[in-house]
Design a protein around this motif. Sequence first.
Motif, PDB file in Angstrom:
ATOM      1  N   GLU A 143       0.843  -1.186   0.000  1.00 53.53           N
ATOM      2  CA  GLU A 143       0.000   0.000   0.000  1.00 53.53           C
ATOM      3  C   GLU A 143       0.882   1.240   0.000  1.00 53.53           C
ATOM      4  N   VAL A 144       0.377   2.302  -0.630  1.00 54.03           N
ATOM      5  CA  VAL A 144       1.166   3.521  -0.815  1.00 54.03           C
ATOM      6  C   VAL A 144       0.394   4.725  -0.297  1.00 54.03           C
ATOM      7  N   LEU A 145       1.122   5.622   0.364  1.00 59.02           N
ATOM      8  CA  LEU A 145       0.567   6.899   0.799  1.00 59.02           C
ATOM      9  C   LEU A 145       1.317   8.005   0.061  1.00 59.02           C
ATOM     10  N   ARG A 146       0.568   8.815  -0.688  1.00 57.37           N
ATOM     11  CA  ARG A 146       1.168   9.903  -1.454  1.00 57.37           C
ATOM     12  C   ARG A 146       0.906  11.250  -0.790  1.00 57.37           C
ATOM     13  N   LEU A 147       1.965  12.040  -0.622  1.00 62.35           N
ATOM     14  CA  LEU A 147       1.860  13.409  -0.128  1.00 62.35           C
ATOM     15  C   LEU A 147       2.565  14.325  -1.126  1.00 62.35           C
ATOM     16  N   HIS A 148       2.031  15.535  -1.334  1.00 55.35           N
ATOM     17  CA  HIS A 148       2.767  16.457  -2.188  1.00 55.35           C
ATOM     18  C   HIS A 148       2.778  17.863  -1.588  1.00 55.35           C
ATOM     19  N   LEU A 167       7.531  21.222  -7.594  1.00 58.07           N
ATOM     20  CA  LEU A 167       6.581  20.254  -7.046  1.00 58.07           C
ATOM     21  C   LEU A 167       7.373  19.089  -6.463  1.00 58.07           C
ATOM     22  N   ILE A 168       7.072  18.726  -5.224  1.00 60.24           N
ATOM     23  CA  ILE A 168       7.736  17.611  -4.548  1.00 60.24           C
ATOM     24  C   ILE A 168       6.661  16.609  -4.137  1.00 60.24           C
ATOM     25  N   VAL A 169       6.835  15.369  -4.558  1.00 58.50           N
ATOM     26  CA  VAL A 169       5.824  14.345  -4.291  1.00 58.50           C
ATOM     27  C   VAL A 169       6.497  13.147  -3.628  1.00 58.50           C
ATOM     28  N   ASP A 170       5.987  12.759  -2.465  1.00 57.63           N
ATOM     29  CA  ASP A 170       6.509  11.615  -1.721  1.00 57.63           C
ATOM     30  C   ASP A 170       5.534  10.452  -1.793  1.00 57.63           C
ATOM     31  N   LEU A 183      10.500   4.942   0.600  1.00 59.54           N
ATOM     32  CA  LEU A 183      10.046   6.242   0.099  1.00 59.54           C
ATOM     33  C   LEU A 183      10.585   6.502  -1.295  1.00 59.54           C
ATOM     34  N   ALA A 184       9.684   6.864  -2.208  1.00 61.02           N
ATOM     35  CA  ALA A 184      10.072   7.354  -3.535  1.00 61.02           C
ATOM     36  C   ALA A 184       9.717   8.834  -3.591  1.00 61.02           C
ATOM     37  N   ASN A 185      10.732   9.661  -3.792  1.00 58.21           N
ATOM     38  CA  ASN A 185      10.550  11.112  -3.820  1.00 58.21           C
ATOM     39  C   ASN A 185      10.737  11.622  -5.243  1.00 58.21           C
ATOM     40  N   PHE A 186       9.694  12.265  -5.783  1.00 56.42           N
ATOM     41  CA  PHE A 186       9.756  12.868  -7.115  1.00 56.42           C
ATOM     42  C   PHE A 186       9.869  14.381  -6.970  1.00 56.42           C
ATOM     43  N   PHE A 187      10.697  14.982  -7.825  1.00 53.88           N
ATOM     44  CA  PHE A 187      10.945  16.417  -7.772  1.00 53.88           C
ATOM     45  C   PHE A 187      10.934  16.953  -9.195  1.00 53.88           C
ATOM     46  N   THR A 188      10.155  18.013  -9.440  1.00 55.77           N
ATOM     47  CA  THR A 188      10.097  18.584 -10.783  1.00 55.77           C
ATOM     48  C   THR A 188       9.758  20.071 -10.713  1.00 55.77           C
ATOM     49  N   PRO A 189      10.289  20.890 -11.621  1.00 53.50           N
ATOM     50  CA  PRO A 189       9.904  22.300 -11.678  1.00 53.50           C
ATOM     51  C   PRO A 189       8.576  22.512 -12.406  1.00 53.50           C
ATOM     52  N   LEU A 190       7.962  21.436 -12.886  1.00 53.17           N
ATOM     53  CA  LEU A 190       6.715  21.556 -13.653  1.00 53.17           C
ATOM     54  C   LEU A 190       5.498  21.646 -12.725  1.00 53.17           C
ATOM     55  N   SER A 191       5.566  22.564 -11.770  1.00 50.27           N
ATOM     56  CA  SER A 191       4.488  22.685 -10.787  1.00 50.27           C
ATOM     57  C   SER A 191       3.224  23.310 -11.381  1.00 50.27           C
ATOM     58  N   ASP A 192       3.343  23.988 -12.522  1.00 49.15           N
ATOM     59  CA  ASP A 192       2.169  24.602 -13.143  1.00 49.15           C
ATOM     60  C   ASP A 192       1.188  23.555 -13.673  1.00 49.15           C
ATOM     61  N   THR A 194       0.532  20.540 -12.033  1.00 48.49           N
ATOM     62  CA  THR A 194       0.584  19.588 -10.914  1.00 48.49           C
ATOM     63  C   THR A 194      -0.264  18.357 -11.160  1.00 48.49           C
ATOM     64  N   ASN A 195      -1.508  18.533 -11.578  1.00 47.79           N
ATOM     65  CA  ASN A 195      -2.397  17.377 -11.754  1.00 47.79           C
ATOM     66  C   ASN A 195      -1.860  16.407 -12.800  1.00 47.79           C
ATOM     67  N   VAL A 196      -1.287  16.953 -13.868  1.00 43.00           N
ATOM     68  CA  VAL A 196      -0.704  16.099 -14.908  1.00 43.00           C
ATOM     69  C   VAL A 196       0.479  15.318 -14.348  1.00 43.00           C
ATOM     70  N   MET A 197       1.339  16.002 -13.596  1.00 41.88           N
ATOM     71  CA  MET A 197       2.516  15.338 -13.046  1.00 41.88           C
ATOM     72  C   MET A 197       2.137  14.308 -11.991  1.00 41.88           C
ATOM     73  N   LEU A 198       1.132  14.606 -11.171  1.00 41.40           N
ATOM     74  CA  LEU A 198       0.684  13.626 -10.184  1.00 41.40           C
ATOM     75  C   LEU A 198       0.164  12.366 -10.868  1.00 41.40           C
TER      76      LEU A 198
END
Length: 223
Positions: A143-148, A167-170, A183-192, A194-198
């Motif tokens: 099971e996975v818990l996602r936080l951003h 945008l930082i997503v854990d 933990l898998a941590n994703f980091f991207t400057p494409l915060s504009d 966000t929904n697409v990147m999530l």
Amino acid sequence: MTGGVTTGEVSLPRWRFRLAGKWFSIELNDDAARRRSIKDLVEEQVGKAEENATLRALMRRRVETGAVAARDAQAQGMFIATEISPGRPMPVTLTVYAPSDLHMSPAVGTAPETVISMLEKSFVTLGMEGNDTATRLSLGQAEVLRLHRYASPPLNEQAPEQTVRNLIVDYWCTVPGSKRVVLANFFTPLSDITNVMLEYFDGVVRASYFEAEAQAAAQAAVV
């Protein structure tokens, strides 16, 4: 590309990722190998022309700083994407951690739903940044818990007033058959977007697997 990391103990399964597009694996623990992997990444992005020497140096310093910080935080693996498909840039960093000191109490048991529920409750109690964005995903036996969340660091030290919103997503994932989480941590400057990147990151995590699990499934299929 397939990226994989150990979970910190030999007896625990390996968490592996199917990474589509162009990704570079950054060496963390060997200094010389880390410099080579960063050099390969930067030259692929910028080229070797003399007029780009300053830009290459700046990029190398940025990646080196991030890689050393990840190593010091006991990261197990670091991968940097440059494009999702030919001609479609997508700057993303994926860093994976397997903290040996983070596991649930003996009374919790190893049921993934229980482990992830206890983790989520602890994040709320501790006021973990991004806990109000908590979203659950399932990988079958994990099971996975996602936080951003967002961060706006300066673009460079010479111009601290110029910032970029990242945008930082854990993704906190239970390890099958244990009280441990990784933990898998994703980091991207494409915060504009966000929904697409999530949605994209969710897809990467849903396509991930624990190697021991996959081997057992393959053996069962043969039988």
